[in-house]
Motif scaffolding. Structure first.
Motif, short mmCIF file in Angstrom:
data_model
loop_
_atom_site.label_atom_id
_atom_site.label_comp_id
_atom_site.label_asym_id
_atom_site.label_seq_id
_atom_site.Cartn_x
_atom_site.Cartn_y
_atom_site.Cartn_z
N ARG A 106 45.55 68.03 62.13
CA ARG A 106 44.77 68.88 63.38
C ARG A 106 44.05 69.56 62.63
N ALA A 107 44.40 70.40 61.52
CA ALA A 107 43.60 71.41 60.93
C ALA A 107 42.18 70.94 60.39
N ARG A 108 42.23 69.49 60.16
CA ARG A 108 40.97 68.85 59.62
C ARG A 108 40.14 68.37 60.92
N GLY A 109 40.81 68.54 62.07
CA GLY A 109 40.03 67.94 63.37
C GLY A 109 39.95 66.21 63.42
N ASP A 110 40.95 65.73 62.56
CA ASP A 110 40.84 64.27 62.42
C ASP A 110 41.72 63.58 63.82
N GLU A 111 41.35 62.29 63.84
CA GLU A 111 41.82 61.56 65.18
C GLU A 111 43.09 61.13 64.45
N PHE A 112 44.06 61.16 65.52
CA PHE A 112 45.35 60.21 65.68
C PHE A 112 45.10 58.90 66.28
N VAL A 113 45.67 57.64 65.77
CA VAL A 113 45.34 56.43 66.27
C VAL A 113 46.91 56.09 66.55
N GLY A 114 47.08 55.30 67.60
CA GLY A 114 48.51 54.77 67.83
C GLY A 114 48.68 53.67 66.74
N HIS A 115 49.86 53.28 66.08
CA HIS A 115 50.04 52.34 64.99
C HIS A 115 51.56 52.02 65.23
N GLY A 116 52.11 52.06 66.35
CA GLY A 116 53.44 51.74 66.50
C GLY A 116 54.30 52.62 66.36
N ARG A 117 55.56 52.35 66.16
CA ARG A 117 56.73 53.29 65.60
C ARG A 117 56.84 53.20 64.26
#
Length: 300
Positions: A106-117
């Protein structure tokens, strides 16, 4: 002869498509996509440093755990130094097991992409209701840690069932990276509406290259340079997307990090010709293009 078909997209040859440009008149988009994964101990499936037919013992678990303890932080330091935005395909279990990860991304402003559990399981063999539960659980955990729900998805092992696209669209996902069919984005159909396929390489991907084919870190760096030089030349004719796919337990190893850094410096020497972006930003831009520009968009 009538072969089984998916009916998710129609055939489209790249020279026949309308021409368009990326923001700023750029013709080549660069995506750096990192995979953050968490594995079960002595159970399930997973990669093994020795190659195929992995044994789920303490050695394999610890090697992969190196990625979240050390390798990820090596990669993030490199991305910071090179000023590269990134996206991360994230097992939801990794965020629960490793509390330092989400704040750093979050500090980098990066994107979280779903990759399962977890990459100890695959969704392609699940019943539809079980797969729906997996998708919703992964989405909700990522939303909790990122502050916003993920819009993109890459399944563990880049695997999908016959229902995955429908379930993802129904869960609010707007793009996927599981279909390595193109160097441009294209729209796919689901029972809940269209979903975008964003290019994600299974070739320029450290896991199959280094683990399955036993190539070296310098081999992989040379692949990056060759891919970039060729795609930059091709992009004079049409817009293209180049993705570089990383795993911290593989490319985060110091001896592989050095040639990776050198290869990315080679790419970034041409930064004025590149749109260095994240897949979600690319998907947003594509969604705003006129109907008929992107394959599959004629009816949007």
């Amino acid at each position: 002869m009538k072969l089984p078909a998916h009916n998710r997209y129609a055939h489209s040859a790249i020279p026949t498509r309308p021409r368009y440009e990326w923001p700023g008149g750029k013709r080549l988009a660069l995506l750096v996509v990192n995979n953050i994964e968490h594995f079960a101990y002595r159970a399930g499936i997973g990669s093994d440093v020795t190659g195929g037919s992995p044994v789920q013992n303490q050695r394999a678990y610890a090697w992969r755990d190196y990625g979240n303890r050390v390798g990820l932080w090596n990669l993030l330091d490199m991305l910071d130094a090179l000023d590269i935005p990134a996206a991360h395909n994230i097992n939801s279990a990794a965020l629960e097991a490793c509390p330092e990860i989400a704040p750093a991304l979050r500090a980098r402003g990066d994107e979280f992409v779903g990759h399962g559990r977890s990459n100890s399981e695959r969704q392609d063999g699940m019943w539809e209701e079980d797969e729906r539960r997996l998708i919703h659980e992964s989405r909700d955990v990522l939303a909790q840690h990122a502050g916003v729900a993920p819009r993109g998805w890459l399944g563990p092992y880049i695997a999908q069932s016959a229902n995955t696209l429908d379930l993802l669209r129904e869960a609010g996902f707007t793009y996927v990276m599981d279909w390595p069919a193109d160097d441009q984005p294209f729209w796919m159909t689901t029972r809940a509406g269209p979903i975008l396929s964003v290019p994600y390489s299974v070739e320029l991907n450290d896991s199959p290259a280094l683990i399955m084919r036993h190539q070296t870190g310098r081999d992989f760096a040379e692949m990056i340079r060759d891919q970039f030089d060729e795609m930059l030349e091709q992009s004079a004719r049409r817009p293209l997307v180049m993705s570089v796919v990383l795993h911290p337990f593989i490319l985060g190893q110091p001896h592989r990090l050095r040639p990776l850094r050198q290869a990315l410096r080679h790419v970034l020497a041409h930064r004025n010709q590149l749109w260095v972006t994240r897949p979600g930003e690319l998907a947003d831009y594509v969604a705003g293009l006129p109907a008929g520009t992107i394959p599959g968009s004629e009816a949007l």
